[in-house]
Design an enzyme around this catalytic site. Sequence first.
Site, short mmCIF file in Angstrom:
data_model
loop_
_atom_site.label_atom_id
_atom_site.label_comp_id
_atom_site.label_asym_id
_atom_site.label_seq_id
_atom_site.Cartn_x
_atom_site.Cartn_y
_atom_site.Cartn_z
N SER A 107 46.80 61.20 8.71
CA SER A 107 47.36 61.87 9.89
C SER A 107 47.06 61.15 11.20
O SER A 107 47.65 61.46 12.23
CB SER A 107 46.86 63.31 9.98
OG SER A 107 45.50 63.35 10.32
N LYS A 120 41.30 64.66 14.77
CA LYS A 120 42.55 64.75 15.53
C LYS A 120 42.25 64.47 17.00
O LYS A 120 41.12 64.56 17.45
CB LYS A 120 43.17 66.16 15.45
CG LYS A 120 43.56 66.62 14.06
CD LYS A 120 44.81 65.95 13.55
CE LYS A 120 45.24 66.49 12.22
NZ LYS A 120 44.48 65.98 11.08
#
Length: 149
Positions: A69, A106
């Site tokens: 990701s 993230k």
Amino acid sequence: MSDRSSRKRPNQFIKAVVRKRLRIPFFQSMIQAGFPSPAENYVEWVCDLNDLCITNTEATYFVRVTGDSMTGDRIEPGDILIVDCSRDPVEGKIMVVWYNGAHTVKRVHYADDVIVLIPSNPKYEPIDVYPGDDFRIFGVVTYVIQKPL
């Protein structure tokens, strides 16, 4: 698929202790990425990666990445992140967080009452974190260690 109950909870992490430091020569000469140039073989100092990459040893840990990701930020599966828990979780920084039962890495964005966890791979959607969600920041990513392809 792994059973969620077998995942490590935040209180199960054990801080590693550096017992022996590895000292590596650091050359003053820059390495040309274009055309080669003559370089001096002058060692500027013998560096320790702990000294080079870690500012707060008591609040820093390493973690290996799984998943893709964050490939837009050149964080690839198998890379090792150096994470500092003492750094301020500033808007836009890449952080290791705990979100609803799992760790993830993230970029963090603050938007009013919502925190948004932003992946850098376009095939993933941002994650909105609302008040009441099980969410904690575990530290700011300060370096990424990766093997060349």
